[in-house]
Design a protein around this motif. Structure first.
Motif, PDB file in Angstrom:
ATOM      1  N   LEU A  63       2.716  35.285  16.396  1.00 25.57           N
ATOM      2  CA  LEU A  63       4.095  35.354  16.876  1.00 25.57           C
ATOM      3  C   LEU A  63       4.610  36.791  16.976  1.00 25.57           C
ATOM      4  O   LEU A  63       5.647  37.019  17.589  1.00 25.57           O
ATOM      5  CB  LEU A  63       5.020  34.572  15.932  1.00 25.57           C
ATOM      6  N   LEU A  64       3.924  37.723  16.344  1.00 22.75           N
ATOM      7  CA  LEU A  64       4.434  39.095  16.244  1.00 22.75           C
ATOM      8  C   LEU A  64       4.775  39.737  17.583  1.00 22.75           C
ATOM      9  O   LEU A  64       5.801  40.412  17.680  1.00 22.75           O
ATOM     10  CB  LEU A  64       3.451  39.960  15.452  1.00 22.75           C
ATOM     11  N   PRO A  65       3.992  39.575  18.638  1.00 22.61           N
ATOM     12  CA  PRO A  65       4.354  40.241  19.892  1.00 22.61           C
ATOM     13  C   PRO A  65       5.586  39.640  20.570  1.00 22.61           C
ATOM     14  O   PRO A  65       6.226  40.294  21.374  1.00 22.61           O
ATOM     15  CB  PRO A  65       3.137  40.056  20.790  1.00 22.61           C
ATOM     16  N   TRP A  66       5.927  38.380  20.281  1.00 21.38           N
ATOM     17  CA  TRP A  66       6.972  37.712  21.045  1.00 21.38           C
ATOM     18  C   TRP A  66       8.245  37.419  20.263  1.00 21.38           C
ATOM     19  O   TRP A  66       9.320  37.591  20.777  1.00 21.38           O
ATOM     20  CB  TRP A  66       6.447  36.392  21.606  1.00 21.38           C
ATOM     21  N   ALA A  67       8.130  36.928  19.084  1.00 21.09           N
ATOM     22  CA  ALA A  67       9.302  36.462  18.338  1.00 21.09           C
ATOM     23  C   ALA A  67      10.083  37.638  17.764  1.00 21.09           C
ATOM     24  O   ALA A  67       9.506  38.598  17.269  1.00 21.09           O
ATOM     25  CB  ALA A  67       8.875  35.518  17.220  1.00 21.09           C
ATOM     26  N   LEU A  68      11.396  37.516  17.803  1.00 23.15           N
ATOM     27  CA  LEU A  68      12.259  38.549  17.261  1.00 23.15           C
ATOM     28  C   LEU A  68      12.796  38.112  15.907  1.00 23.15           C
ATOM     29  O   LEU A  68      13.032  36.934  15.667  1.00 23.15           O
ATOM     30  CB  LEU A  68      13.422  38.816  18.211  1.00 23.15           C
ATOM     31  N   GLY A  69      13.000  39.053  15.038  1.00 22.45           N
ATOM     32  CA  GLY A  69      13.598  38.760  13.745  1.00 22.45           C
ATOM     33  C   GLY A  69      12.575  38.684  12.620  1.00 22.45           C
ATOM     34  O   GLY A  69      11.371  38.648  12.848  1.00 22.45           O
ATOM     35  N   ASP A  70      13.113  38.654  11.404  1.00 20.64           N
ATOM     36  CA  ASP A  70      12.259  38.623  10.226  1.00 20.64           C
ATOM     37  C   ASP A  70      11.814  37.212   9.850  1.00 20.64           C
ATOM     38  O   ASP A  70      10.973  37.044   8.975  1.00 20.64           O
ATOM     39  CB  ASP A  70      12.988  39.254   9.030  1.00 20.64           C
TER      40      ASP A  70
END
Length: 167
Positions: free
Chosen positions: A53-60
């Protein structure tokens, strides 16, 4: 002695090879990314299933519990495509070694070639020895699961087809 009608009914109840590949891929991704989350949770690795998810999802949120669970689901679905790649390339080889090699190739692709595209994924040299070994072992076991399962199903399909021709 089974009649031709009984054999036909048994054959109709069997699942097709393509569907078996889909299920092998899905459950392979589900099982091994679940074990990856277990490893991440107990600090055996610094990389959890949410790395997809790191390349697409925003937030912590993506590094928390729900991010890991969603990462497991995403990996399970991506794994179906990976299973078909294995099917097209190596299904005829009935050995554990191609699957292990396939898992090693996936690990190299993930941590060396995809690494520049995932900003939050650190260079492999900056991870701990435990993280490197744990992730490598998970990828090797995942490749073994996918590879050996698909090769087994392929040989079973051929065996059934050859026996059907001889009857």
């Amino acid at each position: 002695m089974e009649s031709q009608m009984d054999k036909k009914i048994i054959k109709e109840k069997q699942m097709g090879y393509t569907m078996k590949v889909v299920l092998i891929g899905f459950f392979g991704g589900l099982i091994w990314s679940g074990i990856g989350y277990f490893s991440y949770y107990f600090h055996l690795t610094e990389v959890g299933p949410s790395f997809v998810l790191l390349p697409w999802a925003l937030g912590d949120w993506k590094t928390g519990h729900w991010g890991q669970v969603i990462g497991i689901a995403v990996i399970a679905f991506l794994s179906v495509g990976i299973a078909f790649i294995y099917k097209w390339c190596l299904q005829k080889v009935n050995s554990m070694w191609p699957g292990i090699g396939f898992g090693a190739l996936l690990w190299v692709l993930t941590f060396y070639f995809l690494n520049p595209f995932i900003d939050q994924l650190k260079p492999i040299q900056s991870y701990t020895f435990n993280t490197i070994i744990t992730t490598l072992c998970l990828f090797l076991l995942y490749g073994l699961f996918i590879g050996y399962s698909i090769a087994y199903e392929y040989s079973e399909q051929n065996y059934a087809a050859n026996n059907e021709k001889s009857v």
